[in-house]
Design a protein around this motif. Sequence first.
Motif, short mmCIF file in Angstrom:
data_model
loop_
_atom_site.label_atom_id
_atom_site.label_comp_id
_atom_site.label_asym_id
_atom_site.label_seq_id
_atom_site.Cartn_x
_atom_site.Cartn_y
_atom_site.Cartn_z
N THR A 140 37.57 67.51 -14.18
CA THR A 140 37.22 66.78 -12.95
C THR A 140 35.71 66.61 -12.84
O THR A 140 35.21 65.54 -12.47
N THR A 141 34.98 67.65 -13.19
CA THR A 141 33.51 67.57 -13.13
C THR A 141 32.99 66.56 -14.15
O THR A 141 32.07 65.78 -13.86
N TYR A 142 33.59 66.55 -15.35
CA TYR A 142 33.17 65.59 -16.37
C TYR A 142 33.40 64.15 -15.89
O TYR A 142 32.60 63.26 -16.21
N LEU A 143 34.45 63.92 -15.14
CA LEU A 143 34.75 62.58 -14.62
C LEU A 143 33.91 62.25 -13.39
O LEU A 143 34.10 61.19 -12.78
N GLU A 144 32.97 63.16 -13.06
CA GLU A 144 32.05 62.97 -11.94
C GLU A 144 32.80 62.83 -10.61
O GLU A 144 32.50 61.98 -9.78
N LEU A 145 33.78 63.68 -10.45
CA LEU A 145 34.55 63.73 -9.20
C LEU A 145 34.23 65.04 -8.50
O LEU A 145 34.27 66.11 -9.12
N ASP A 146 33.92 64.96 -7.22
CA ASP A 146 33.43 66.13 -6.49
C ASP A 146 34.56 66.79 -5.69
O ASP A 146 34.61 66.73 -4.46
N PHE A 147 35.51 67.37 -6.39
CA PHE A 147 36.56 68.17 -5.74
C PHE A 147 37.22 69.04 -6.79
O PHE A 147 37.07 68.81 -8.00
N ASN A 148 37.91 70.04 -6.32
CA ASN A 148 38.62 70.95 -7.20
C ASN A 148 40.13 70.81 -6.98
O ASN A 148 40.58 70.34 -5.93
N PRO A 161 34.76 64.89 -27.03
CA PRO A 161 35.60 65.58 -28.02
C PRO A 161 36.36 66.76 -27.45
O PRO A 161 37.45 67.10 -27.95
N MET A 162 35.85 67.37 -26.38
CA MET A 162 36.54 68.51 -25.79
C MET A 162 37.83 68.10 -25.06
O MET A 162 38.76 68.88 -24.97
N TYR A 163 37.84 66.84 -24.57
CA TYR A 163 38.99 66.42 -23.75
C TYR A 163 39.72 65.19 -24.32
O TYR A 163 40.64 64.67 -23.69
N SER A 164 39.33 64.73 -25.48
CA SER A 164 39.91 63.49 -26.02
C SER A 164 41.40 63.63 -26.33
O SER A 164 42.14 62.64 -26.37
N HIS A 165 41.85 64.84 -26.59
CA HIS A 165 43.26 65.06 -26.93
C HIS A 165 44.13 65.28 -25.67
O HIS A 165 45.34 65.44 -25.78
N VAL A 166 43.50 65.32 -24.49
CA VAL A 166 44.23 65.58 -23.24
C VAL A 166 44.64 64.23 -22.62
O VAL A 166 43.83 63.31 -22.52
N TYR A 167 45.90 64.17 -22.22
CA TYR A 167 46.43 62.96 -21.58
C TYR A 167 46.83 63.29 -20.13
O TYR A 167 47.40 64.36 -19.87
N ARG A 176 44.01 62.28 -6.31
CA ARG A 176 44.92 62.01 -7.42
C ARG A 176 44.65 60.63 -8.03
O ARG A 176 44.61 60.47 -9.26
N VAL A 177 44.45 59.63 -7.18
CA VAL A 177 44.21 58.27 -7.66
C VAL A 177 42.88 58.18 -8.41
O VAL A 177 42.76 57.50 -9.45
N ASN A 178 41.86 58.85 -7.92
CA ASN A 178 40.55 58.81 -8.59
C ASN A 178 40.61 59.40 -10.00
O ASN A 178 39.96 58.89 -10.93
N VAL A 179 41.39 60.46 -10.17
CA VAL A 179 41.55 61.04 -11.51
C VAL A 179 42.25 60.04 -12.42
O VAL A 179 41.86 59.87 -13.59
N LEU A 180 43.28 59.36 -11.92
CA LEU A 180 43.99 58.38 -12.74
C LEU A 180 43.08 57.21 -13.14
O LEU A 180 43.17 56.68 -14.25
N LYS A 181 42.21 56.80 -12.24
CA LYS A 181 41.33 55.68 -12.53
C LYS A 181 40.31 56.01 -13.64
O LYS A 181 39.94 55.13 -14.43
N LYS A 182 39.91 57.26 -13.71
CA LYS A 182 38.84 57.61 -14.64
C LYS A 182 39.33 58.40 -15.86
O LYS A 182 38.51 58.88 -16.66
N LYS A 183 40.63 58.52 -16.02
CA LYS A 183 41.16 59.35 -17.11
C LYS A 183 40.80 58.78 -18.49
O LYS A 183 40.74 59.54 -19.48
N ARG A 184 40.54 57.48 -18.61
CA ARG A 184 40.22 56.89 -19.91
C ARG A 184 38.87 57.39 -20.45
O ARG A 184 38.61 57.30 -21.66
N GLU A 185 38.06 57.89 -19.56
CA GLU A 185 36.76 58.40 -19.99
C GLU A 185 36.88 59.69 -20.80
O GLU A 185 35.91 60.11 -21.47
N LEU A 186 38.06 60.32 -20.74
CA LEU A 186 38.24 61.58 -21.47
C LEU A 186 38.17 61.39 -22.98
O LEU A 186 37.79 62.31 -23.73
N LYS A 187 38.53 60.20 -23.47
CA LYS A 187 38.53 59.97 -24.92
C LYS A 187 37.11 59.96 -25.50
O LYS A 187 36.93 60.09 -26.73
N ASP A 188 36.11 59.83 -24.63
CA ASP A 188 34.72 59.81 -25.11
C ASP A 188 34.15 61.22 -25.27
O ASP A 188 33.02 61.37 -25.78
#
Length: 215
Positions: free
Chosen positions: A153-161, A203-209, A189-201
């Motif tokens: 969540t922090t990597y996606l620049e979202l300010d909540f836990n 290496p620590m989270y690229s394998h997480v869907y 929940r919606v904000n995480v879904l919108k930014k989930k594509r950034e995880l592929k950039d």
Amino acid sequence: MLNTREPGRKARRTSSDTEVEQTLPIAKRSNKISSSEQLVHLSNANEPGQDNPATRSVNDIYDLLTKVSNNQESLRQSMEQRITNLEASFKTEISSKMKSLKLTLNTLEKGETSTNTQVSQNITHYKLVFINVPNTDTGDSEDSLKAYINGITTYLELDFNVTTVQCVGSNTNQQNKTVLVNYDNESQRVNVLKKKRELKDNPMYSHVYVETDKT
């Protein structure tokens, strides 16, 4: 001149007698009925057993009116009975329909209550599924998994836990896990879904869907 006749013989009519008879007026026979004859006629007309047309006509009319009156009374009673039967039938049918309607309404109310409860529960728990979450250095406890998801969540620049996390699946000891994550509200929940594509950039989270919860 004195006429003499022998005993046993009729007197002879003379011309003078004929002349006298011709000069006298002839009395006319009266056609009027005397009072005594009228009384006799009326008494005979009113005697029992006499077939008087006027009396017979009155009796026929009276009999006809009596029959009509009886028929009307019979028809009235028949109509009243039919109305009473229809009212009883309607009351029974309406009562049965009302009972059936009440049962249907009760069933619908119970179903609606159950649906509302389920929807409320689903709304209360805003969930996402994280797939291929690796084992952390500190193990697979809830705190360690929560720390890993909060790092995403922090990597996606979202300010909540996240609120809670839970491993799902039959084998929770395997290297990569599926984790059910709960958020506080729908916006998170919606904000995480919108930014989930950034995880592929990363290496620590690229394998997480990240997927929506379909349970």
